[in-house]
Design a protein around this motif. Sequence first.
Motif, mmCIF file in Angstrom:
data_model
loop_
_atom_site.group_PDB
_atom_site.id
_atom_site.type_symbol
_atom_site.label_atom_id
_atom_site.label_comp_id
_atom_site.label_asym_id
_atom_site.label_seq_id
_atom_site.Cartn_x
_atom_site.Cartn_y
_atom_site.Cartn_z
ATOM 1 N N VAL A 5 40.372 36.490 40.502
ATOM 2 C CA VAL A 5 39.154 37.276 40.313
ATOM 3 C C VAL A 5 37.922 36.409 40.081
ATOM 4 O O VAL A 5 36.805 36.916 40.056
ATOM 5 N N TYR A 6 38.106 35.095 39.933
ATOM 6 C CA TYR A 6 36.975 34.209 39.683
ATOM 7 C C TYR A 6 37.369 32.798 40.091
ATOM 8 O O TYR A 6 38.495 32.368 39.871
ATOM 9 N N TYR A 7 36.436 32.098 40.693
ATOM 10 C CA TYR A 7 36.640 30.680 40.956
ATOM 11 C C TYR A 7 35.295 29.996 41.104
ATOM 12 O O TYR A 7 34.282 30.637 41.354
ATOM 13 N N GLU A 8 35.297 28.702 40.911
ATOM 14 C CA GLU A 8 34.124 27.865 41.144
ATOM 15 C C GLU A 8 34.590 26.655 41.935
ATOM 16 O O GLU A 8 35.733 26.223 41.784
ATOM 17 N N GLN A 9 33.720 26.119 42.757
ATOM 18 C CA GLN A 9 34.039 24.924 43.527
ATOM 19 C C GLN A 9 33.259 23.739 42.979
ATOM 20 O O GLN A 9 32.097 23.880 42.579
ATOM 21 N N PHE A 10 33.894 22.583 42.971
ATOM 22 C CA PHE A 10 33.269 21.352 42.498
ATOM 23 C C PHE A 10 33.606 20.223 43.450
ATOM 24 O O PHE A 10 34.699 20.180 44.022
ATOM 25 N N GLN A 11 32.680 19.304 43.599
ATOM 26 C CA GLN A 11 32.920 18.139 44.432
ATOM 27 C C GLN A 11 33.764 17.107 43.687
ATOM 28 O O GLN A 11 34.576 16.413 44.283
ATOM 29 N N ILE A 35 33.397 36.901 34.716
ATOM 30 C CA ILE A 35 34.040 37.511 35.883
ATOM 31 C C ILE A 35 33.196 38.674 36.396
ATOM 32 O O ILE A 35 32.905 38.758 37.596
ATOM 33 N N ARG A 36 32.782 39.542 35.494
ATOM 34 C CA ARG A 36 31.986 40.711 35.909
ATOM 35 C C ARG A 36 30.660 40.312 36.551
ATOM 36 O O ARG A 36 30.174 41.003 37.446
ATOM 37 N N SER A 37 30.088 39.187 36.136
ATOM 38 C CA SER A 37 28.807 38.762 36.708
ATOM 39 C C SER A 37 28.953 38.328 38.166
ATOM 40 O O SER A 37 28.018 38.452 38.946
ATOM 41 N N MET A 38 30.118 37.834 38.534
ATOM 42 C CA MET A 38 30.348 37.367 39.899
ATOM 43 C C MET A 38 31.191 38.341 40.724
ATOM 44 O O MET A 38 31.128 38.328 41.947
ATOM 45 N N ASN A 39 32.001 39.142 40.062
ATOM 46 C CA ASN A 39 32.957 40.006 40.749
ATOM 47 C C ASN A 39 33.102 41.304 39.943
ATOM 48 O O ASN A 39 34.120 41.530 39.284
ATOM 49 N N PRO A 40 32.081 42.161 39.982
ATOM 50 C CA PRO A 40 32.071 43.338 39.096
ATOM 51 C C PRO A 40 33.235 44.305 39.304
ATOM 52 O O PRO A 40 33.605 45.020 38.378
ATOM 53 N N THR A 41 33.833 44.308 40.477
ATOM 54 C CA THR A 41 34.954 45.228 40.725
ATOM 55 C C THR A 41 36.309 44.553 40.523
ATOM 56 O O THR A 41 37.337 45.167 40.736
ATOM 57 N N TRP A 42 36.311 43.308 40.122
ATOM 58 C CA TRP A 42 37.534 42.529 39.910
ATOM 59 C C TRP A 42 38.409 42.528 41.164
ATOM 60 O O TRP A 42 39.625 42.597 41.109
ATOM 61 N N LYS A 43 37.751 42.409 42.316
ATOM 62 C CA LYS A 43 38.444 42.347 43.606
ATOM 63 C C LYS A 43 39.244 41.047 43.691
ATOM 64 O O LYS A 43 38.810 40.005 43.212
#
Length: 55
Positions: A5-11, A35-43
């Motif tokens: 439901v959430y991820y971030e990418q880093f170099q 999580i809600r700020s990036m994926n409000p429906t928890w898809k």
Amino acid sequence: MNLLVYYEQFQWIGHAIAREKQIKAGSREAKNDLIRSMNPTWKDLYEEIKDIMTE
């Protein structure tokens, strides 16, 4: 059942580790807000990231 439901990418791995520690130090509510700020429906985001994981 597990959902992505959430991820971030880093170099750089060091930046990823520092961010993971920052997130883990937060409260459950802070994590839910993130999580809600990036994926409000928890898809489930697995389909979005699966190709990135194989690069």
